[in-house]
Design an enzyme around this catalytic site. Structure first.
Site, mmCIF file in Angstrom:
data_model
loop_
_atom_site.group_PDB
_atom_site.id
_atom_site.type_symbol
_atom_site.label_atom_id
_atom_site.label_comp_id
_atom_site.label_asym_id
_atom_site.label_seq_id
_atom_site.Cartn_x
_atom_site.Cartn_y
_atom_site.Cartn_z
ATOM 1 N N LYS A 102 0.806 -1.219 0.000
ATOM 2 C CA LYS A 102 0.000 0.000 0.000
ATOM 3 C C LYS A 102 0.841 1.271 0.000
ATOM 4 O O LYS A 102 0.408 2.319 0.450
ATOM 5 C CB LYS A 102 -0.926 -0.001 1.225
ATOM 6 C CG LYS A 102 -1.983 -1.065 1.126
ATOM 7 C CD LYS A 102 -3.045 -0.917 2.186
ATOM 8 C CE LYS A 102 -4.083 -2.017 2.004
ATOM 9 N NZ LYS A 102 -5.168 -1.939 2.968
ATOM 10 N N ASN A 103 2.063 1.165 -0.496
ATOM 11 C CA ASN A 103 2.960 2.308 -0.490
ATOM 12 C C ASN A 103 2.940 3.000 -1.858
ATOM 13 O O ASN A 103 3.011 2.335 -2.889
ATOM 14 C CB ASN A 103 4.346 1.754 -0.128
ATOM 15 C CG ASN A 103 5.489 2.697 -0.424
ATOM 16 O OD1 ASN A 103 5.658 3.182 -1.531
ATOM 17 N ND2 ASN A 103 6.307 2.936 0.575
#
Lengths: 318, 406
Positions: free
Chosen positions: A112-113
């Site tokens: 989720k970066n």
């Protein structure tokens, strides 16, 4: 890339590495009385002190590349490091396929970066090699069906490299697994919008599709939004068979608030086009708004009351 | 817990209609945890009838973080201006005075984060990025001192914004960075507060059209054209359009329908996307859209405008939202959280409090509050998420300054 830890005995601080002897590390300049001070570990400080030194010297070498790897491991959200890494990759003319392998592992750990996904897009843009992208994003999506970054990257690849074939099948499978997967529904709209467009034939087909899915779970907002979406241009009352289906569902006593809301919007359309008896229709509108506001969708009662007031003013007062 | 029993009672809980999928299973798990919190409170109501916002505990948590953060915050080492804004803004909401000495420390630190080529980075020595730029400008506006305003180099800021601008009207977040809906909002907000927005400014010429393309068939906006409608991106896109005075280009009805549908009927809080889970931060990103939409409806006039003007509250269940934040999202050690079971952090603290504030203050300035009056927070400007004072003072200060030559 193995994830090193503070206990990893083979890890050496950069200040202890002989090959870095020539570099004077640069401590962070937070100023004399900083705020939001983070209690960095020694390892973290060491890596970033050396990263600052390398940036100051604008060194674009193999050891600089390795250093950015260490920094990324400690804080994968440091966009400055990723930016610098890209410059080093370019300067050294590194093999993008090798970098992609390195990156794929990181993405698996940090799904989720923002920075890892942007880096992936940058690599694909450079190499113009999108051959792994659909499989890779499909893999991430299989682990987290709604990963926003994965879907966004997938949409970019499909649109940029015209890889529309097979996407509707991919979506179908996902919706079979979870008919409530809104990311998949959104993708369906995206694909059709950019390929066939919402022609009469396509809209008819999609209405049937949505009806089938609604029958599986009548309170599934995704399917209802999609149905509304495909009828955006044609209007909700365009398809007679759909209108019949709506009334049939109501007749069966289906309590889904989305069904009531859809019917309400159909009446709104009829009123706007002056296709009905105003008084009779407004009576039905009032009854639906009451049902929603007081019974089946009470959390939205203010909204339903607003809709009723608006329609009353628009159609009855005139 | 009368709001839970009103109307459809059982229908408040998720009904998977016999078809359990990942989405419905996850939702039921959350409802179970949330219901437990509500019921726990109900059981103690004889002893403790009122729900309190535990101000002191939150203030302690905030003040501590303003000074020092644990090693676990290494992952936010590229977001330190954000930490400053989240904390300072939260303290503003809680009406906790920040001593002058501390304000000065914050100004000097943010000055260290400012890049010589303009804009602010996530920490000293980092390249400039629109998100920490937005956060730094917001935080400095919160401080309301001359030193704070003077920290911002407007000339280089404008140069930075121009460098981030793309031909199609979108903005990258940093040099060779990603583009998405957040960046335009960050740029518009920072430019607007520092007096850089004027009629001649061509900086945002195509941005409006780009943003409008981000509205999906659902009515909300995604991170870029085609992407799924999402609360965070919708707020950014819509607030940017409001500041640019082009909000009419959005299909307001569709957006209103979408956002009101994002309020969870059982939990009372908001979800970020359809069929996903409640999260306290959306109390602001989603809940905060309603005052903006209300303003649009009023401005648009006509039947909708008249009806909007007659509303005494926003078009969502403000009390249910407050119940969610107060009962389910306060950490007993101070700070606020996403949902029961999650850990506290400064981001959720900021946005849960901001959303709480937004839900407490109605169109005509009167306040509605769950619990005692002491739960009421300072009101926020819905487009900037700053107190009105902070917005006014910053704009007044910078409005008097000449524009940098481009």
């Amino acid at each position: 890339m193995s994830s090193s830890s503070d206990e990893d005995e083979s890890y050496k601080m950069y200040k202890d590495r002989p090959e870095w002897n020539d570099v004077k590390s640069v401590p962070q300049d937070d100023g004399p009385a900083p705020v939001v001070q983070i209690a960095y570990s020694e390892k973290f400080k060491d890596v970033f002190d050396y990263f600052r030194a390398v940036m100051a010297m604008n060194e674009k070498s193999e050891r600089a590349l390795e250093l950015t790897g260490s920094a990324i491991e400690l804080n994968p959200a440091n966009y400055t490091v990723w930016h610098y890494r890209r410059e080093v990759l370019k300067a050294l003319k590194k093999d993008i396929a090798v970098e992609m392998k390195f990156l794929s592992q990181i993405i698996m750990e940090q799904q989720k970066n923002y920075q890892v996904w942007h880096h992936r897009r940058a690599l694909v843009e450079w190499s113009q090699d999108f051959s792994e992208e659909l499989d890779f994003t499909a893999d991430i999506i299989s682990r987290d069906q709604k990963n926003y970054h994965a879907w966004q990257h997938r949409q970019w690849v499909i649109q940029e490299f015209e890889q529309w074939d097979g996407e509707l099948d991919f979506i179908d499978k996902l919706l079979e697994q979870d008919v409530r997967n809104n990311s998949a529904w959104n993708e369906r709209y995206f694909v059709i919008e950019h390929t066939t467009g919402f022609t009469d034939e396509v809209v008819k087909r999609e209405i049937e599709y949505a009806i089938k899915k609604i029958n599986l779970a009548t309170k599934n907002e995704s399917a209802w939004s999609y149905l509304r979406g495909v009828l955006q241009d044609k209007g909700l009352t365009w398809s007679k068979s759909l209108c019949d289906q709506i009334h049939s569902w109501r007749g069966e006593g289906l309590r889904s608030p989305h069904l009531a809301a859809f019917l309400l919007d159909m009446f709104d359309e009829d009123l706007e086009k002056k296709k009905c008896d105003v008084n009779k229709t407004m009576d039905k509108v009032r009854s639906l708004c009451k049902e929603l506001a007081e019974d089946t969708d009470t959390v939205r009662r203010k909204y339903w009351n607003f809709v009723l007031q608006r329609m009353t003013k628009e159609y009855e007062v005139k | 817990m009368d709001w839970l029993e009103k109307g459809d009672g059982d229908m408040k809980l998720n009904d998977d209609e016999g078809l359990a999928t990942y989405s419905s299973i996850e939702q039921e798990g959350v409802e179970h945890n949330v219901m437990k919190k509500f019921k726990d409170f109900e059981e103690l109501m004889d002893i403790q009838p009122e729900i309190f916002l535990t101000r002191d505990r939150h203030i302690d948590y905030l003040l501590k973080g303003l000074n020092m953060l644990s090693k676990s915050y290494e992952c936010l080492d590229a977001s330190r201006p954000w930490l400053c804004y989240w904390i300072v803004h939260s303290l503003n909401l809680l009406e906790e005075e920040i001593p002058g000495v501390m304000k000065s420390r914050i100004c000097k630190f943010l000055g260290k984060c400012q890049h010589p080529k303009g804009g602010f980075g996530g920490g000293p020595g980092q390249i400039a990025h629109l998100a920490p730029t937005y956060a730094a400008v917001n935080c400095l506006s919160c401080l309301q001192t001359e030193e704070a305003y003077n920290t911002i180099n407007r000339n280089t800021l404008l140069e930075f914004l121009w460098r981030m601008r793309q031909a199609d009207g979108s903005f990258t977040m940093h040099d060779d960075g990603e583009t998405d809906t957040r960046s335009i909002y960050c740029a518009v907000s920072a430019a607007s507060l520092t007096g850089l927005l004027n009629e001649d400014l061509e900086l945002f010429n195509n941005s409006v059209q780009w943003l409008v393309r981000c509205q999906t068939y659902e009515g909300g906006m995604g991170g870029c054209p085609g992407a799924e409608a999402h609360g965070g991106y919708t707020f950014c896109g819509y607030a940017a359009l409001v500041i640019l005075d082009h909000y009419k280009l959005v299909d307001t009805d569709r957006m209103l329908r979408w956002v009101t549908n994002k309020q969870m009927k059982m939990e009372g809080g908001f979800q970020g996307r359809t069929n996903k889970l409640v999260d306290a931060c959306y109390s602001f990103w989603q809940g905060g859209l309603l005052p903006l939409i209300h303003n649009t409806l009023e401005q648009e006039g006509g039947v909708e405008g008249e009806v909007a003007e007659a509303q005494e509250t926003w078009l969502y269940d403000q009390m249910a939202l407050q119940h969610y934040v107060l009962h389910c999202c306060q950490c007993s050690f101070g700070g606020l959280i996403d949902k029961p079971g999650k850990s506290r952090d400064y981001y959720h603290t900021c946005y849960a409090l901001s959303g709480l504030s937004s839900s407490q203050h109605c169109p005509n300035n009167h306040a509605i509050h769950v619990g005692p009056k002491t739960n009421v927070l300072v009101a926020v400007h819905p487009a900037y998420n700053l107190t009105y004072d902070s917005v006014q003072k910053a704009m007044h200060h910078f409005g008097n300054l000449p524009l940098p030559s481009q």
